[in-house]
Design a protein around this motif. Sequence first.
Motif: not given
Length: 229
Positions: A15, A19, A127, A150, A152
């Motif tokens: 990730a 991002h 995120l 978006n 997590l």
Amino acid sequence: MSETIAKTLRVLQRAASEHASVCVAYSDGKDSRVVMDLCLRSFKRVTAFYMYFIPGLACVDAALAAAEEKFSRVKSFEGPIRQYPHWVLRKALTTGAYCRALSDDGLPPWKLHDVYAVAAKDSESTLIATGAKATDSTWRRRMMGTWGKNCLYPIGDWNKFQVLGYLRTRGIPLPPSSGKSATGIDLSVPSLLWLHDTYPEDFERLCGVFPFARAVVKRREFFGDEQAA
């Protein structure tokens, strides 16, 4: 446990490659402490936000100040921890939870995705990382699939014992408990009683908005601890 951590870190590192930063939904509970530590190990830039029921509570401000001081030693953390009204607060006010219900027309819409959207914009992050776990509840498990692409969930497939094991392994202390397994300030009975007993001035501040919360304390006085739980 080591394989669980390694797997989670791999997901976070992937990730982080997509991002530039992550914004952590931080409650100072054990789950959010784990998520914050994991994100600080994985992302180049980490911010955080807290959702409050009542602004300006001394116990909350002290906890967040201590967290900011600790996290500031990690290069990837960018403070301060921003604070926003909890998305459940609007419902509590309009349904009359420990207060006289306010008109639904008098308050603008305010849902969890609204909090996330504001937090993401203010932190310039794409995120949001949360401590939500599938084992938390059926509702949580269902909602985790609807909170947006978006969002997590680093510990989404962890259980309570894995969370406790990670804290112990990393030398992260358990947060003070507001009763039973709860942490943080909300309108649950254990939380209200903990706030009344531990931070009486904060309890009075909360009662300025939710005056009928005093009934929880009176009920304990009349029936005893078992009936108040």
